[in-house]
Enzyme design. Structure first.
Site, mmCIF file in Angstrom:
data_model
loop_
_atom_site.group_PDB
_atom_site.id
_atom_site.type_symbol
_atom_site.label_atom_id
_atom_site.label_comp_id
_atom_site.label_asym_id
_atom_site.label_seq_id
_atom_site.Cartn_x
_atom_site.Cartn_y
_atom_site.Cartn_z
ATOM 1 N N GLU A 58 -74.546 -9.017 -16.764
ATOM 2 C CA GLU A 58 -73.845 -7.859 -17.321
ATOM 3 C C GLU A 58 -72.773 -7.364 -16.368
ATOM 4 O O GLU A 58 -71.705 -6.909 -16.788
ATOM 5 C CB GLU A 58 -74.829 -6.729 -17.612
ATOM 6 C CG GLU A 58 -75.878 -7.048 -18.653
ATOM 7 C CD GLU A 58 -76.852 -5.902 -18.793
ATOM 8 O OE1 GLU A 58 -76.491 -4.898 -19.426
ATOM 9 O OE2 GLU A 58 -77.977 -5.992 -18.264
ATOM 10 N N CYS A 108 -80.707 -6.904 -27.905
ATOM 11 C CA CYS A 108 -81.346 -6.748 -26.599
ATOM 12 C C CYS A 108 -82.248 -7.927 -26.276
ATOM 13 O O CYS A 108 -83.171 -8.246 -27.026
ATOM 14 C CB CYS A 108 -82.157 -5.458 -26.577
ATOM 15 S SG CYS A 108 -83.102 -5.257 -25.065
ATOM 16 N N ARG A 142 -86.647 -7.049 -24.491
ATOM 17 C CA ARG A 142 -87.578 -6.224 -25.255
ATOM 18 C C ARG A 142 -89.051 -6.479 -24.963
ATOM 19 O O ARG A 142 -89.924 -5.868 -25.588
ATOM 20 C CB ARG A 142 -87.325 -6.419 -26.757
ATOM 21 C CG ARG A 142 -86.106 -5.715 -27.266
ATOM 22 C CD ARG A 142 -85.865 -6.027 -28.733
ATOM 23 N NE ARG A 142 -85.026 -7.203 -28.924
ATOM 24 C CZ ARG A 142 -84.826 -7.773 -30.093
ATOM 25 N NH1 ARG A 142 -85.419 -7.293 -31.172
ATOM 26 N NH2 ARG A 142 -84.029 -8.823 -30.198
ATOM 27 N N TRP A 155 -83.004 -1.843 -16.648
ATOM 28 C CA TRP A 155 -82.337 -2.249 -15.426
ATOM 29 C C TRP A 155 -81.358 -3.358 -15.770
ATOM 30 O O TRP A 155 -81.389 -3.934 -16.870
ATOM 31 C CB TRP A 155 -83.342 -2.692 -14.367
ATOM 32 C CG TRP A 155 -84.357 -3.702 -14.817
ATOM 33 C CD1 TRP A 155 -84.147 -5.032 -15.074
ATOM 34 C CD2 TRP A 155 -85.743 -3.462 -15.073
ATOM 35 N NE1 TRP A 155 -85.312 -5.633 -15.462
ATOM 36 C CE2 TRP A 155 -86.316 -4.702 -15.461
ATOM 37 C CE3 TRP A 155 -86.558 -2.336 -14.978
ATOM 38 C CZ2 TRP A 155 -87.671 -4.835 -15.779
ATOM 39 C CZ3 TRP A 155 -87.904 -2.482 -15.300
ATOM 40 C CH2 TRP A 155 -88.442 -3.711 -15.693
#
Length: 488
Positions: free
Chosen positions: A339, A161, A164, A334
């Protein structure tokens, strides 16, 4: 990821129930070693990992219930809050399974971490209470504060991720008393409503009943709460998202009529509780916010009929905290634009839109040396950012998020915490070398708490696992941490 303003846990109850979604017609050496062995030292040695305390979480309880968690996990006059408190009989009249050494160790390690980072003092009393509860029931029940801390640290530990920086702002909805598939579906729809907030997306997790030695928790088969169906065509192709073709077929077998057959039909939720067949539940329209994709320059773009949903709520990963597995714990941040524009819509095994966009742009697709893929990819990503901004829906871009990740790295290092990261996931899928994270190296450090992909959950999301009843003991699961794609 975003969060709501911090709240104080109090004796509040849920607001009046919303209409339910449509239902389907079918059915540690040293200290930790001593603690797990039964010793209770007078003082726990400090850990090097310290950080800010937990301040904000969801304040709601189930209707008519008051949260009375004491500092040692007690429930005041109501007695212990055990994992099987809704089942007939008392735990004292049922034979408890042999306590797992792994569970005892994991629980002691987690509680020690929690007390150290939040400055709660000596964890010995709480660890002793947990040991007794495990001996009695085969598992234990986290306090609300432990649950919030564990969910947040699991995000902090997510190696794949990039988003973070705001891990400590994750809002937590405690729904651990919910097991029934229909109630899970209703709460999942509420999760989407609360996370969406008209486009001002906030980071949110809803935690449902955990696995226990006597009864497994519920399972959400869908990879994300909102996914688009993949409908097979006579020519062998797929209308919609090929990634979800297997789950689409499973939902059809369970009785889902299939939707209108467009490229963007929202899949129903497929949910399974203990001892039952999986069931499908259509998401209410007011729980799903979608963004129509246009372009800042090309007026014809809107005519392609592209859109994407606003909330990426991952729903088939297990939240593992101190040896306890919460198999249904949907969570979201979000979107980062890439992506959608560089993966969901562009990957050849997904919507594969680069050839379509290149043709509309009049690019030479006869040779890769014309860089038609690169040019089409940039315009597709411009479309996503432009459209979300125009609709007032939270989205971030890969340049901003790369800088934020380095800020997160610096903060954690100053607190004496090593940050694990998977370089191949942290570097964005477009213009990687133009971002600062490309020029760094990272160590993949696996820690718990964690969000974990168990193999059987992956099979269910792909429709590879046939519908079956959840039987027998589920128990604590100790898979290696595996992070969600794009938890931003």
């Amino acid at each position: 990821m975003a969060s709501a303003a911090p709240r104080t846990r109090s004796a509040q109850v849920d607001a009046p129930a919303r209409p339910r979604p449509d239902r389907g017609a079918t059915p540690i050496p040293g200290l930790l070693g001593r603690l797990t062995a039964g010793d209770t030292p007078a003082e726990a040695p400090p850990r090097s990992a310290r950080g800010p305390g937990v301040t904000g979480h969801d304040t709601r309880t189930r209707p008519g219930r008051v949260d009375r968690d004491g500092p040692d996990g007690s429930r005041g006059p109501d007695g212990p809050r055990g994992p099987d408190r809704n089942e007939p009989g008392s735990a004292s009249h049922r034979r408890a399974p042999e306590p797992s050494p792994d569970l005892l160790r994991a629980a002691a390690e987690f509680i020690t971490l929690h007390y150290a980072e939040e400055g709660l003092g000596d964890p010995a009393r709480r660890i002793a209470a947990v040991r007794a509860e495990i001996a009695d029931t085969g598992t234990y029940w986290h306090t609300t504060r432990e649950l919030v801390f564990g969910a947040r640290v699991a995000w902090r530990n997510a190696n794949r991720c990039i988003g973070r920086l705001y891990w400590n702002a994750l809002s937590v909805r405690d729904r651990r008393e919910v097991r029934d598939a229909g109630e899970v579906a209703e709460e999942s729809a509420d999760h989407l409503r609360e996370a969406t907030r008209g486009g001002r997306i906030r980071s949110l997790i809803t935690v449902f009943a955990p696995d226990s030695p006597r009864r497994p928790g519920p399972r959400i088969w869908n990879e994300q709460l909102i996914r688009y169906a993949g409908h097979p065509r006579p020519d062998g192709g797929v209308t919609g998202d090929p990634r979800n073709a297997g789950l689409t077929a499973t939902a059809r077998r369970l009785g889902w009529p299939g939707g209108p057959g467009t490229p963007f039909d929202v899949l129903p939720l497929v949910i399974q509780d203990a001892g039952a067949e999986p069931r499908w539940f259509a998401l209410p329209k007011d729980a799903v916010l979608e963004v129509e994709l246009g372009h800042p320059e090309y007026t014809w773009w809107q005519g392609m009929g592209l859109r994407w949903h606003a909330v990426p709520a991952i729903s088939n990963m297990c939240l593992e905290i101190g040896g306890v597995c919460y198999p249904a714990a949907p969570f979201n941040g979000w979107y980062m634009g890439t992506e959608i524009g560089a993966r969901n819509l562009a990957d050849t095994d997904r919507y594969d839109l680069l050839p379509v966009v290149a043709e509309r742009l009049g690019l030479d697709t006869r040779t890769d040396r014309s860089l038609w893929k690169d040019r089409a990819l940039v315009e597709l990503n411009r479309s996503v950012l432009h459209s979300f901004d125009r609709a007032g829906v939270t989205v971030t871009d890969h340049h901003t998020e790369s800088r934020r990740f380095l800020t997160h790295l610096g903060r954690e290092e100053r607190k004496g915490r090593q940050v694990g990261a998977d370089w191949s996931w942290i570097v964005p899928p477009i213009s990687g070398s133009a971002t600062p994270v490309f020029h760094r190296t990272f160590d993949t450090v696996e820690r718990t708490p964690a969000y974990v992909h168990h193999p059987e959950a992956t099979e269910r999301a792909r429709g590879a696992a046939p519908p079956a009843r959840l039987q027998g003991a589920a128990g604590p699961l100790f898979g290696g941490p595996a992070e969600p794609p794009g938890l931003v």
